[in-house]
Motif scaffolding. Structure first.
Motif, PDB file in Angstrom:
ATOM      1  N   LEU A 220       0.822  -1.217   0.000  1.00  0.00           N
ATOM      2  CA  LEU A 220       0.000   0.000   0.000  1.00  0.00           C
ATOM      3  C   LEU A 220       0.857   1.268   0.000  1.00  0.00           C
ATOM      4  O   LEU A 220       0.511   2.276   0.620  1.00  0.00           O
ATOM      5  CB  LEU A 220      -0.956   0.002   1.199  1.00  0.00           C
ATOM      6  CG  LEU A 220      -1.837  -1.254   1.327  1.00  0.00           C
ATOM      7  CD1 LEU A 220      -2.593  -1.239   2.647  1.00  0.00           C
ATOM      8  CD2 LEU A 220      -2.800  -1.364   0.168  1.00  0.00           C
ATOM      9  N   ALA A 221       1.992   1.202  -0.700  1.00  0.00           N
ATOM     10  CA  ALA A 221       2.904   2.355  -0.762  1.00  0.00           C
ATOM     11  C   ALA A 221       2.176   3.581  -1.304  1.00  0.00           C
ATOM     12  O   ALA A 221       1.351   3.492  -2.210  1.00  0.00           O
ATOM     13  CB  ALA A 221       4.103   2.031  -1.651  1.00  0.00           C
ATOM     14  N   GLY A 222       2.498   4.730  -0.731  1.00  0.00           N
ATOM     15  CA  GLY A 222       1.919   5.989  -1.180  1.00  0.00           C
ATOM     16  C   GLY A 222       0.663   6.405  -0.453  1.00  0.00           C
ATOM     17  O   GLY A 222       0.235   7.556  -0.564  1.00  0.00           O
ATOM     18  N   LEU A 223       0.038   5.475   0.283  1.00  0.00           N
ATOM     19  CA  LEU A 223      -1.160   5.824   1.034  1.00  0.00           C
ATOM     20  C   LEU A 223      -0.786   6.440   2.382  1.00  0.00           C
ATOM     21  O   LEU A 223       0.297   6.200   2.919  1.00  0.00           O
ATOM     22  CB  LEU A 223      -2.030   4.582   1.255  1.00  0.00           C
ATOM     23  CG  LEU A 223      -2.561   3.898  -0.008  1.00  0.00           C
ATOM     24  CD1 LEU A 223      -3.472   2.736   0.373  1.00  0.00           C
ATOM     25  CD2 LEU A 223      -3.288   4.874  -0.917  1.00  0.00           C
ATOM     26  N   TRP A 224      -1.706   7.230   2.911  1.00  0.00           N
ATOM     27  CA  TRP A 224      -1.488   7.913   4.184  1.00  0.00           C
ATOM     28  C   TRP A 224      -2.128   7.124   5.314  1.00  0.00           C
ATOM     29  O   TRP A 224      -3.183   6.510   5.141  1.00  0.00           O
ATOM     30  CB  TRP A 224      -2.058   9.326   4.134  1.00  0.00           C
ATOM     31  CG  TRP A 224      -1.349  10.214   3.163  1.00  0.00           C
ATOM     32  CD1 TRP A 224      -1.611  10.345   1.827  1.00  0.00           C
ATOM     33  CD2 TRP A 224      -0.254  11.077   3.442  1.00  0.00           C
ATOM     34  NE1 TRP A 224      -0.748  11.240   1.254  1.00  0.00           N
ATOM     35  CE2 TRP A 224       0.099  11.714   2.220  1.00  0.00           C
ATOM     36  CE3 TRP A 224       0.468  11.391   4.591  1.00  0.00           C
ATOM     37  CZ2 TRP A 224       1.138  12.636   2.127  1.00  0.00           C
ATOM     38  CZ3 TRP A 224       1.505  12.313   4.499  1.00  0.00           C
ATOM     39  CH2 TRP A 224       1.831  12.925   3.285  1.00  0.00           C
ATOM     40  N   GLU A 225      -1.486   7.161   6.490  1.00  0.00           N
ATOM     41  CA  GLU A 225      -1.989   6.383   7.619  1.00  0.00           C
ATOM     42  C   GLU A 225      -1.681   7.096   8.931  1.00  0.00           C
ATOM     43  O   GLU A 225      -0.882   8.041   8.984  1.00  0.00           O
ATOM     44  CB  GLU A 225      -1.347   4.998   7.629  1.00  0.00           C
ATOM     45  CG  GLU A 225       0.155   5.030   7.832  1.00  0.00           C
ATOM     46  CD  GLU A 225       0.795   3.649   7.728  1.00  0.00           C
ATOM     47  OE1 GLU A 225       0.064   2.668   7.513  1.00  0.00           O
ATOM     48  OE2 GLU A 225       2.031   3.563   7.867  1.00  0.00           O
ATOM     49  N   PHE A 226      -2.313   6.636   9.990  1.00  0.00           N
ATOM     50  CA  PHE A 226      -1.988   7.122  11.329  1.00  0.00           C
ATOM     51  C   PHE A 226      -0.699   6.424  11.775  1.00  0.00           C
ATOM     52  O   PHE A 226      -0.561   5.208  11.616  1.00  0.00           O
ATOM     53  CB  PHE A 226      -3.135   6.833  12.287  1.00  0.00           C
ATOM     54  CG  PHE A 226      -4.400   7.570  11.920  1.00  0.00           C
ATOM     55  CD1 PHE A 226      -4.605   8.872  12.341  1.00  0.00           C
ATOM     56  CD2 PHE A 226      -5.356   6.964  11.120  1.00  0.00           C
ATOM     57  CE1 PHE A 226      -5.755   9.564  11.970  1.00  0.00           C
ATOM     58  CE2 PHE A 226      -6.511   7.644  10.752  1.00  0.00           C
ATOM     59  CZ  PHE A 226      -6.705   8.956  11.177  1.00  0.00           C
ATOM     60  N   PRO A 227       0.280   7.167  12.307  1.00  0.00           N
ATOM     61  CA  PRO A 227       1.592   6.580  12.602  1.00  0.00           C
ATOM     62  C   PRO A 227       1.520   5.475  13.648  1.00  0.00           C
ATOM     63  O   PRO A 227       0.739   5.542  14.596  1.00  0.00           O
ATOM     64  CB  PRO A 227       2.392   7.781  13.139  1.00  0.00           C
ATOM     65  CG  PRO A 227       1.669   8.994  12.657  1.00  0.00           C
ATOM     66  CD  PRO A 227       0.230   8.606  12.610  1.00  0.00           C
ATOM     67  N   GLY A 228       2.361   4.471  13.464  1.00  0.00           N
ATOM     68  CA  GLY A 228       2.431   3.358  14.390  1.00  0.00           C
ATOM     69  C   GLY A 228       3.148   2.189  13.749  1.00  0.00           C
ATOM     70  O   GLY A 228       3.920   2.366  12.806  1.00  0.00           O
ATOM     71  N   GLY A 229       2.875   0.993  14.242  1.00  0.00           N
ATOM     72  CA  GLY A 229       3.531  -0.187  13.681  1.00  0.00           C
ATOM     73  C   GLY A 229       3.108  -1.459  14.383  1.00  0.00           C
ATOM     74  O   GLY A 229       2.182  -1.470  15.193  1.00  0.00           O
ATOM     75  N   LYS A 230       3.810  -2.545  14.075  1.00  0.00           N
ATOM     76  CA  LYS A 230       3.453  -3.860  14.593  1.00  0.00           C
ATOM     77  C   LYS A 230       3.777  -3.983  16.083  1.00  0.00           C
ATOM     78  O   LYS A 230       4.789  -3.471  16.561  1.00  0.00           O
ATOM     79  CB  LYS A 230       4.197  -4.950  13.823  1.00  0.00           C
ATOM     80  CG  LYS A 230       3.818  -5.066  12.360  1.00  0.00           C
ATOM     81  CD  LYS A 230       4.627  -6.147  11.685  1.00  0.00           C
ATOM     82  CE  LYS A 230       4.332  -6.218  10.192  1.00  0.00           C
ATOM     83  NZ  LYS A 230       5.154  -7.251   9.513  1.00  0.00           N
ATOM     84  N   ARG A 231       2.904  -4.691  16.780  1.00  0.00           N
ATOM     85  CA  ARG A 231       3.156  -5.016  18.182  1.00  0.00           C
ATOM     86  C   ARG A 231       3.990  -6.285  18.242  1.00  0.00           C
ATOM     87  O   ARG A 231       3.654  -7.312  17.637  1.00  0.00           O
ATOM     88  CB  ARG A 231       1.838  -5.206  18.928  1.00  0.00           C
ATOM     89  CG  ARG A 231       2.020  -5.516  20.413  1.00  0.00           C
ATOM     90  CD  ARG A 231       0.758  -5.195  21.183  1.00  0.00           C
ATOM     91  NE  ARG A 231      -0.348  -6.068  20.847  1.00  0.00           N
ATOM     92  CZ  ARG A 231      -0.658  -7.192  21.494  1.00  0.00           C
ATOM     93  NH1 ARG A 231       0.091  -7.597  22.517  1.00  0.00           N
ATOM     94  NH2 ARG A 231      -1.701  -7.911  21.136  1.00  0.00           N
ATOM     95  N   GLU A 232       5.099  -6.225  18.952  1.00  0.00           N
ATOM     96  CA  GLU A 232       6.003  -7.367  19.078  1.00  0.00           C
ATOM     97  C   GLU A 232       5.519  -8.313  20.181  1.00  0.00           C
ATOM     98  O   GLU A 232       4.802  -7.896  21.103  1.00  0.00           O
ATOM     99  CB  GLU A 232       7.426  -6.890  19.381  1.00  0.00           C
ATOM    100  CG  GLU A 232       8.027  -5.981  18.324  1.00  0.00           C
ATOM    101  CD  GLU A 232       8.232  -6.669  16.986  1.00  0.00           C
ATOM    102  OE1 GLU A 232       8.241  -7.928  16.971  1.00  0.00           O
ATOM    103  OE2 GLU A 232       8.364  -5.969  15.970  1.00  0.00           O
TER     104      GLU A 232
END
Length: 319
Positions: free
Chosen positions: A33-45
């Motif tokens: 989904l490159a180029g799309l905008w999102e709310f910042p964050g990431g994967k939970r380890e």
């Protein structure tokens, strides 16, 4: 892909500056989904709580130190090659100057402009949760007294209802038009959105939105009205049809048995969450739910709850 496949847990934060703008990050080239905008964050380890993961991700991704606030919504979403659950929290306070440590572009966006940014499917319900009402009132059948029915609507609006479906089955036309006109006046006085159940011609006549019954979905191949447009859904096929023809939101249920249909088995919250995965529409839970269920609804990715009796305030408030 089956419902039992492993799911990726993702956390994201709604970061707001002093002027009320919200921070978005753009997905970099080489990622899904490159180029799309999102709310910042990431994967939970593994071993991390959602709060720990969000604190770590925002430090790594943006170089800021944050205090994680209340949950906003947790959206389960199915993609072609993965399933994820996007757990979104408010960021109460933060220190530092956000920067794209991973080469991502950043944008501070006024809330009213969020819908102009192309986003991944899981992020779209988050925007709705930030901007749209969490309670959707479906009006009950009027009794003999128009005054009592209009007073009930007025009290619901006074209690904060800002999205209303006017459902007036089996009402003679002159009376129906009168009640619709009066209801619209009361709703518009507090900037509440109005949709008429099932009747597109009537919605156009009064310049308000329309809410389709599930049986009507197959009649359309595209959006039939520019005004707010919604539908009732009970299964995946209806949800996909509603999304295809451009509904702004839907209601899904019944979640639980209701007093009017006590023998009808509800789909339950687990099934609601599985159906939520299949579309990116804002979805209200309906059927045996009330304000006390808002937290459970948001936990399953719902916009909120829709109801007749649990959102209808008949008694006149005395001050």
């Amino acid at each position: 892909m089956t419902e039992d496949e492993p799911r990726i847990d993702v956390v994201a934060g709604v970061i707001t500056d002093a002027t009320g703008r919200i921070l978005l990050a753009r997905r970099t080239e080489g990622r899904d989904l490159a180029g799309l905008w999102e709310f910042p964050g990431g994967k939970r380890e593994p071993g991390e709580t959602p709060e720990q993961a969000l604190i770590r991700e925002l430090d790594e991704e943006l170089g800021i130190q944050v205090e994680v606030g209340d949950p906003i919504i947790a959206v389960p979403q199915r993609y072609p090659k993965k399933r994820l659950r996007l757990d979104v929290r408010r960021i109460e306070r933060w220190r530092g100057k956000p920067r794209g440590n991973e080469g991502q572009a950043l944008a501070w966006v006024p809330p009213t402009k969020l819908t102009a940014y192309s986003m991944p499917p899981a992020d779209r319900p988050v925007v709705a949760a930030l901007l749209q009402p969490e309670r959707y009132l479906v009006t009950p059948q009027p009794g003999e007294s128009d005054v009592e029915w209009l007073d009930g609507l007025a009290n619901s609006l006074a209690a904060g209802i800002r999205r209303v479906q006017l459902r007036l089955p089996n009402i003679a036309l002159p009376r129906r038009h009168y009640l619709i006109r009066e209801a619209i006046d009361r709703c518009h006085a507090v900037e509440a959105e109005v949709l008429i159940n099932g009747d597109i011609a009537l919605a156009r006549e009064f310049d308000v939105g329309v809410h389709l019954r599930a049986a009507q979905l197959s009649d359309f191949t595209e959006r039939p009205i520019a005004a707010p447009f919604a539908a009732s859904c009970h299964d995946q096929a209806e949800l996909e049809s509603a999304e295809k023809i451009g509904c702004d939101f839907v209601v899904l249920g019944p979640v639980n048995p209701t007093p009017t249909h006590p023998d009808a088995k509800g789909i339950g919250w687990v099934r609601f969450g599985h159906l939520r995965e299949t579309v990116s529409l804002p979805i209200y839970a309906i059927g045996g739910v009330g304000p006390d269920d808002l937290l459970a609804a948001r936990h399953r990715g719902a916009q909120g709850i829709a109801s007749i009796r649990n959102l209808w305030h008949v008694e006149i408030k005395k001050f």
